[in-house]
Design an enzyme around this catalytic site. Structure first.
Site, PDB file in Angstrom:
ATOM      1  N   GLU A   1      -4.650  -8.702  -1.686  1.00  0.00           N
ATOM      2  CA  GLU A   1      -5.204  -8.497  -0.347  1.00  0.00           C
ATOM      3  C   GLU A   1      -6.650  -8.039  -0.412  1.00  0.00           C
ATOM      4  O   GLU A   1      -7.006  -7.141  -1.184  1.00  0.00           O
ATOM      5  CB  GLU A   1      -4.396  -7.463   0.456  1.00  0.00           C
ATOM      6  CG  GLU A   1      -4.913  -7.327   1.886  1.00  0.00           C
ATOM      7  CD  GLU A   1      -4.167  -6.263   2.696  1.00  0.00           C
ATOM      8  OE1 GLU A   1      -2.930  -6.210   2.588  1.00  0.00           O
ATOM      9  OE2 GLU A   1      -4.835  -5.499   3.414  1.00  0.00           O
TER      10      GLU A   1
ATOM     11  N   GLU B   1       0.814  -1.213   0.000  1.00  0.00           N
ATOM     12  CA  GLU B   1       0.000   0.000   0.000  1.00  0.00           C
ATOM     13  C   GLU B   1       0.854   1.272   0.000  1.00  0.00           C
ATOM     14  O   GLU B   1       0.813   2.074   0.944  1.00  0.00           O
ATOM     15  CB  GLU B   1      -0.978  -0.032   1.175  1.00  0.00           C
ATOM     16  CG  GLU B   1      -1.909  -1.235   1.091  1.00  0.00           C
ATOM     17  CD  GLU B   1      -3.116  -1.176   2.015  1.00  0.00           C
ATOM     18  OE1 GLU B   1      -3.102  -0.370   2.969  1.00  0.00           O
ATOM     19  OE2 GLU B   1      -4.076  -1.926   1.763  1.00  0.00           O
TER      20      GLU B   1
END
Length: 522
Positions: free
Chosen positions: A347, A251
């Site tokens: 994810e 991220e």
């Protein structure tokens, strides 16, 4: 599967032989015998059937085998019946690597501390073993701590104010002792396990702030950071755990305040991959794959920036995506621009939040898995494979995330969550190497995705019904067809083998032919 023309030719031969036998037999058989039966070749059930597994949003059914559905085989030259879902196996898309869930440090700790040896092995066998296990063959691990670790750390932490550009203090032993043994057990069960690794933060001394939570990587440490990742790959290999793929940052568009993380914009990732990490891994065999981005669907310009860099593009094998923001269609947008680069969903977490009060079966089976696969994903990895009844243990970050299963921290007993069954509808049936094949886009109420397994040619069709009422669905694949009325808010996995169906149909014709010969032969 036999081609229609081939079957048609064989049927013609059978008919000709039958008529000839009848004519010859009539010359020597008394007329009082009954006439030979007429051999009909219309659409007919051939004795072959479609297997069906079903789950419902109300949890009344959870991956329950249903009665087989008769499969109809049409004559070679007959027009196929109209159908809701038409499948064309001649039009193929991506090959499937597999499905899985992350072995976070929290998950590994639970397996080691909340379960005894028998419970742990039984759980891993169920998750990573072949059907009737879930047949998972992908997992994800963190390089250093994530929010689902017991404490924040990296593999080269230094006292405040000190640096280690030579990485002389790098030490895999800084990791908790639970993850590597769990990975080894998983590999014993499934030797083809694909392990994806991702760092949540560089060591604090490499960053713009001397802390793990937040900040960004200083440009002068980009080469050292690439070496840090390579040293991790080598250290895991030495432990008998090969890393199949990695990203340079989890991220990278988000700066967390309560757990390790850092910003790493596209130009920095392009330099790290193109000038340092890619060349360092290029000569390895097998070479760990490099996946860019590892973040949400809402910023496709991020991976597009990296792929536009010629140096980085040489080494980037694909793009890793998360499900928390944006549209899954962005996977197709990036694929269209760079069709030689793969897509993976790395994810997505369920949780006990307001939107999940009615369950998450359809959310994951339809919006996450089905639509990701229809938008070029070669695999999908859930977040924590297991958490406890308090959504932990964890260190900061998500306070109500849910594991694929919940493990009772006192007894080790397992509760299988909606996400478990959503993944099972794919992982138990869509085998590694399967190819997605064309099928009608049937949204918005009915969604579907179809695959052909390469080992036996079987077809797998996953269908979701989002309506709060039953919906009949008709399916045609070549000359094969069937129908089924799906319950309200349900997920169905259908499997059948076209080759066996065609063979069974030919055998039925042959049986009728032999029966006719028995009637007319003295």
């Amino acid at each position: 599967m036999s081609e229609p023309q081939g079957i048609s030719g064989r049927v013609a031969v059978v008919l000709f032989a039958l008529l000839t036998a009848c004519a010859l037999g009539a010359l020597r058989v008394p007329l009082r015998l009954p006439p030979a039966p007429v051999l009909l070749v219309p659409a007919m059930p051939d004795g072959s059937e479609v297997q069906l597994w079903l789950s419902t949003q109300d949890r009344r059914l959870r991956l329950v085998r249903q009665p087989d559905i008769p499969l109809t085989v049409s004559a070679a030259r007959a027009e196929p019946p109209a159908a809701d879902i038409n499948i064309d196996t001649s039009r193929t898309f991506q090959a499937i690597t597999g499905f899985g869930a992350a072995m976070t440090e929290s998950s590994a700790w639970l397996l080691d501390h909340a379960m005894d040896d028998d419970q742990r092995f039984a759980f891993l066998e169920e998750m990573f073993g072949p059907p009737p296990g879930l047949n998972l063959d992908m997992t994800r691990v963190s390089i250093g701590a994530s929010d689902f670790s017991l404490k924040p750390y990296t593999l080269d932490d230094m006292p405040e104010g000190q640096t280690d550009p030579g990485l002389t203090h790098f030490n895999l032993a800084a990791s908790p002792r639970d993850v590597v043994p769990a990975l080894r057990e998983m590999m014993e069960i499934n030797p083809q396990l694909h392990i994806i690794a991702a760092p949540w933060s560089a060591p604090a001394w490499m960053k713009t702030i001397d802390a793990l939570n937040g900040g960004s990587l200083q440009p002068q440490y980009e080469a050292a950071y690439a070496r840090y990742l390579v040293k991790y790959i080598d250290a895991m290999q030495a432990q008998g755990v090969p890393i199949w793929a990695l990203t340079v940052q989890n991220e990278p568009g988000f700066e967390p305040l309560t757990y390790p993380g850092m910003l790493l914009p596209g130009d920095a990732r392009a330099r790290i991959i193109g000038q340092h990490l890619g060349p360092a891994l290029a000569s390895r065999d097998p070479r760990p794959l490099i996946l860019d981005w590892d973040h949400n669907w809402d910023a496709p310009e991020q991976p597009l920036t990296v792929l536009a860099d010629a140096d980085a593009r040489r080494y980037v094998d694909g793009v890793a995506w998360h499900c928390y923001a944006g549209s899954v269609s962005e996977q197709s947008r990036v694929h269209k621009s760079y069709p030689d680069k793969d897509a993976y969903l790395t994810e997505c977490s369920g949780g006990d939040w307001a939107s999940a009060k009615n369950g998450e079966l359809l959310l994951f089976a339809r919006d996450v898995l089905l639509l990701s696969l229809r938008n070029w994903a070669r695999g999908a990895v859930y977040w924590n494979i297991a958490l406890d009844e308090k959504h932990g243990p964890h260190s900061g970050g998500c306070i109500d995330c849910k594991g694929m299963v919940t493990i009772d921290s006192k007894t080790g007993e397992i509760q299988r969550n909606d996400e478990y069954y959503a993944f099972a509808h794919y992982s138990r049936f869509v085998l590694p190497g399967a190819v997605r094949v064309w099928s009608d886009d049937t949204g918005p109420d009915i969604h579907n995705v179809a695959f052909r397994n390469t080992d036996d040619g079987s077809i797998v069709l996953v269908v979701t019904n989002s309506l709060n009422k039953p919906r009949h669905v008709s399916v045609v694949q070549d000359r094969l067809s069937f129908g089924y009325t799906m319950p309200p808010e349900s997920v169905a996995t259908f499997t059948w083998n076209p080759g066996l169906a065609a063979h069974s149909w030919e055998r039925r014709v042959r049986d009728l032919f032999n029966k006719a010969l028995g009637v007319v032969t003295p």
